[in-house]
Motif scaffolding. Structure first.
Motif, short mmCIF file in Angstrom:
data_model
loop_
_atom_site.label_atom_id
_atom_site.label_comp_id
_atom_site.label_asym_id
_atom_site.label_seq_id
_atom_site.Cartn_x
_atom_site.Cartn_y
_atom_site.Cartn_z
N ALA A 182 -10.18 -0.03 -12.50
CA ALA A 182 -11.00 0.97 -11.79
C ALA A 182 -10.16 2.18 -11.42
CB ALA A 182 -11.62 0.34 -10.55
N GLY A 183 -8.95 1.94 -10.93
CA GLY A 183 -8.08 3.06 -10.57
C GLY A 183 -7.74 3.93 -11.76
N ILE A 184 -7.44 3.31 -12.89
CA ILE A 184 -7.14 4.08 -14.10
C ILE A 184 -8.37 4.84 -14.57
CG2 ILE A 184 -6.52 3.89 -16.53
CD1 ILE A 184 -4.15 3.62 -14.69
N ALA A 185 -9.55 4.20 -14.48
CA ALA A 185 -10.79 4.88 -14.90
C ALA A 185 -10.99 6.15 -14.10
CB ALA A 185 -11.98 3.94 -14.73
N TYR A 186 -10.74 6.09 -12.79
CA TYR A 186 -10.86 7.31 -11.98
C TYR A 186 -9.74 8.29 -12.30
CZ TYR A 186 -11.45 10.51 -8.11
OH TYR A 186 -11.64 11.65 -7.39
N TYR A 189 -10.45 10.33 -15.46
CA TYR A 189 -11.77 10.93 -15.65
C TYR A 189 -11.66 12.45 -15.59
CZ TYR A 189 -16.72 11.93 -14.98
OH TYR A 189 -18.00 12.42 -15.12
N GLY A 190 -11.94 13.10 -16.70
CA GLY A 190 -11.68 14.53 -16.86
C GLY A 190 -12.29 15.43 -15.80
N TRP A 394 -17.94 11.62 -18.81
CA TRP A 394 -19.09 10.77 -18.46
C TRP A 394 -19.53 9.91 -19.64
CZ3 TRP A 394 -21.61 10.36 -13.75
CH2 TRP A 394 -22.83 9.67 -13.76
N ALA A 395 -19.44 10.46 -20.83
CA ALA A 395 -19.92 9.74 -22.02
C ALA A 395 -19.20 8.42 -22.21
CB ALA A 395 -19.75 10.61 -23.26
N LEU A 396 -18.01 8.23 -21.66
CA LEU A 396 -17.30 6.96 -21.73
C LEU A 396 -17.43 6.18 -20.42
CD1 LEU A 396 -15.43 4.98 -23.19
CD2 LEU A 396 -13.48 6.31 -22.32
N LEU A 460 -18.82 4.37 -9.96
CA LEU A 460 -18.87 4.12 -11.40
C LEU A 460 -17.53 3.63 -11.92
CD1 LEU A 460 -20.99 7.05 -12.91
CD2 LEU A 460 -21.69 4.71 -12.44
N ALA A 461 -16.44 4.16 -11.39
CA ALA A 461 -15.12 3.72 -11.84
C ALA A 461 -14.90 2.25 -11.51
CB ALA A 461 -14.04 4.58 -11.19
N ILE A 462 -15.36 1.81 -10.34
CA ILE A 462 -15.24 0.39 -9.97
C ILE A 462 -16.08 -0.46 -10.92
CG2 ILE A 462 -15.73 -1.29 -8.17
CD1 ILE A 462 -15.06 0.92 -6.13
N ALA A 463 -17.32 -0.04 -11.15
CA ALA A 463 -18.17 -0.79 -12.08
C ALA A 463 -17.58 -0.80 -13.49
CB ALA A 463 -19.58 -0.20 -12.10
N ALA A 464 -17.00 0.33 -13.91
CA ALA A 464 -16.37 0.40 -15.22
C ALA A 464 -15.16 -0.54 -15.29
CB ALA A 464 -15.93 1.83 -15.53
#
Length: 692
Positions: A182-186, A189-190, A394-396, A460-464
């Motif tokens: 989740a941390g990496i996803a955030y 995120y561009g 967002w698309a990813l 969303l990052a946590i869910a991702a």
């Protein structure tokens, strides 16, 4: 073991405890009647295939981990990745004209922050933004000796901390691996990286909202952490009033959990944090808000006659909308807000079906992979910054988050913590849902845009993170059904997020025109003209681009060319700035009556523009229409109460109108505000003569 009436069997199945996973069997303990001892005797061994073990293996437990150095070390990696990306992007874009000399929202933030940093705490009558970010930015400017680059670097640091807080929340609820993901996803995120390296409020807003969730995510909820969450939500409301939705959502969540005392603390601390700003606004404009133009934003987002996105751009469309309240007789900010709110309600009542379709379209636009333009197009900066260009968007993020939501709903990655932590995880899932719902609500009932939907990104990052870890485990364990389910969710979300598109979001003519405006401010006319011509090339129907080109030609003294360009801008749609600039051409050519007419038309379309209004007042004064000029100049000092030279103009015009008392007051204000000493001396002499 053996009982009094005969032997008993003790069944032991070691399949679930076999560390190697190579054999599995069923064992029985048979007591030895002669000795009374209980030697182990294997009655049956049944090998289990790898496929059977995979089929019977329960989902991996993802319990929260203790706060040990080893559990925090991966979060340091998240921080370093987030910080490195933000500093790289900042280095790529902070020398762009639009960053070093901002426009639109960024210019308003920076202007207010610089006044605060200089010690000027005058409160604007109509504040287009909440005071939270300008005060924060002013602090950074003071600490950084006025360096905007230093301020952006500190914001990048704050964005990296937001990534760590996102990881910490996910770790608390779903375990360390999900936390890292989740941390990496955030972190990567561009649009978040972009917002946190711009002079906009969203980076600070995301930091405060994520901090409030972090304070509430761990059980048991203590009064101290609730108070800190309330403080963060109050500060977030000062940054952007839409944070009230999070305050209401978290308060309701606490009430549902029967934590009434905690809900009261949350609300009390938040209200006390916001109260001074509301009191100050009331004293200045008689409005119980921390930000102006709320009614206008509600109208833009909810009028069933429009599309709910910020498609009113600079030029004719925006000017006409912005002046509608004034033309309807709403003079003060509170009345203007009421006008737009009443207009919105009236249109919704007249067109209920269209309003329902609008809400559906906005919800669909909310989840689109295309980044919706708000004050600026994200794509302009991505085009100029190679690192930002390749970062995920967002698309990813959205498809992975949808996979995570599916996993949580179907309990395929259901956390199985120690008994004492079960309540924390149940509450965590609820809080994740509440946070996402609050973020969606603020966008659905206001305006859809890239920056407006950023508050949903931490959730969303946590869910991702959940979806990514679940998919990885399913693939490595060869759980084909789980892989298919996750893949289906990802594909479905990807399809849904690419249903809509709008070429206006990808049209960068406006950003090139605003670049030209920044270069004019920097007195770089050759590059400014090149930027405007690039804008005209991208969109020949851009009134903003033709207006800017005409202004460059005016500044260069090429008045015939300027008149031609400005006339073309007006022909594409009458807008205040083009009319104002054409009046400047008339003024320079000595056509004072035509200039006054042009200034008035510009002010009619942009009644809150102090510079246009001052030019109108000056032209009227030069034409001998002192009473009208005085009315307009008083409007100028109402719009810009710290303009010493404007107060000096009020003094001189008051003398023309034989209002000596008014002239004395205006002269005193102009002295206090540091007006031009030579003009002050002239006005003082004129006042002395008038007293004799």
């Amino acid at each position: 073991m053996a009982g009094p009436k005969g032997p008993a069997l003790l069944f032991c199945d070691l399949r679930s405890t076999d560390p190697g996973g190579l054999t599995s069997g069923v064992f029985f303990f048979r007591p030895d009647k002669a000795s009374g001892k209980a030697p182990i005797k294997i009655v049956k061994i049944r090998p289990v295939s790898k496929r059977s073990r995979r089929a019977e293996r329960p989902p991996t437990a993802h319990a929260p981990v203790a706060d040990t150095p080893s559990s925090w070390q991966p979060l340091v990696v998240v921080f370093l990745v987030a910080l490195a990306l933000r500093l790289l992007v900042a280095g790529e874009i902070w020398d762009l004209p639009l960053v070093r000399t901002p426009r639109l929202d960024s210019a308003e933030y920076l202007s207010w922050a610089r006044r605060l940093a200089a010690g000027d705490f005058a409160w604007p009558i109509v504040s287009p933004h909440g005071p939270g970010y300008p005060f924060f930015l002013a602090t950074l400017l003071v600490l950084g000796s006025g360096s905007l680059k230093t301020a952006i670097a500190v914001q990048a640091l704050g964005g990296a901390v937001t990534a760590v807080m996102t990881a910490a929340i996910a770790r608390e609820w779903f375990g360390l691996r999900v936390g890292i993901a989740a941390g990496i996803a955030y972190a990567i995120y561009g649009p978040a990286v972009w917002a946190e390296t711009q002079v906009v409020s969203e980076g600070l807003l995301l930091f405060l909202l994520t901090f409030s969730a972090l304070m509430l995510c761990r059980e048991p909820i203590t009064r101290q952490r609730v108070a800190l969450a309330g403080l963060a939500l109050g500060l977030a409301t000062l940054v952007r009033p839409t944070a009230v939705a999070f305050l209401l959502a978290y308060g309701l969540w606490l009430l549902v959990r029967r934590a009434r005392a905690a809900a009261a603390v949350l609300a009390t601390v938040s209200v006390l944090t916001v109260a001074p700003a509301i009191a100050k606004t009331w004293s200045v404009s008689r409005s119980l808000s921390v930000q102006g133009y709320g009614g206008l934003n509600v109208y833009i987002g909810n009028s069933p006659l429009h599309d709910g996105r910020p498609t009113f751009r600079l030029g004719a469309g925006w000017d006409a909308l912005n002046a509608a309240a004034v033309r309807a007789g709403a003079a003060d900010p509170a009345a203007q807000d009421r006008y737009y709110l009443e207009q919105t309600i009236a249109e919704v009542r007249q067109h209920p079906a269209a309003f329902a379709r609008l809400l559906g379209a906005k919800l669909l636009w909310l989840v689109q992979g295309e980044e919706v333009r708000d004050s600026h197009s994200f794509y302009f900066f991505a085009d100029r910054a190679p690192v930002l260009r390749v970062l995920p968007r967002w698309a990813l993020l959205f498809p992975l988050a949808c996979a995570g939501v599916m996993v949580l709903v179907t309990a395929r990655l259901k956390p199985r913590p120690a008994a004492e932590r079960t309540a924390s995880l149940q509450a965590g899932g609820q809080l994740l849902l509440v946070s996402a719902a609050a973020a969606v609500t603020t966008t659905e009932f206001l305006v859809v845009g890239t920056r407006y939907r950023l508050p949903i990104v931490p959730a969303l990052a946590i869910a991702a993170g959940v979806g990514t870890v679940a998919l990885f485990e399913s693939v490595t364990a060869r759980r084909v059904r789980d892989v298919v389910h996750s893949g289906a969710a990802i594909v479905a979300a990807a399809v849904v997020s690419h249903l809509l598109t709008d070429a206006r979001h990808l049209n960068l003519a406006e950003e090139w025109a605003l670049t030209g405006s920044s270069l004019i401010t920097e007195h770089n006319l050759p590059e400014a003209e090149s930027a405007y011509r690039r804008a005209v090339e991208l969109d020949p129907r851009s009134g903003l681009a033709w207006d800017g080109l005409g202004l460059v030609q005016y500044d260069a003294g090429r008045l015939p060319e300027a008149r031609q360009s400005l006339s073309r801008a007006i022909a594409l749609g009458e807008n205040a700035h083009a009319l104002f600039h054409l009046a400047l051409v008339d003024d320079r050519e000595g056509k004072l009556a035509a200039a006054a007419t042009g200034y008035r038309r510009a002010v009619d379309l942009s009644p809150d523009d102090a510079d246009m209004t001052r030019h109108l007042a000056t032209a009227l004064g030069m034409l001998g229409r002192s009473a009208e000029a005085l009315t307009q100049m008083r409007r100028v000092v109402q719009l810009d109460p710290v303009n010493g030279d404007a107060w000096l103009d009020v003094c001189l015009l008051s003398l023309d109108a034989h209002d000596v008392a008014g002239a004395i007051d205006a002269l005193q204000r102009s002295r206090e505000l540091g007006a031009d000493p030579r003009r002050l001396a002239f006005a003082a002499n004129a006042l002395d003569r008038a007293r004799r």
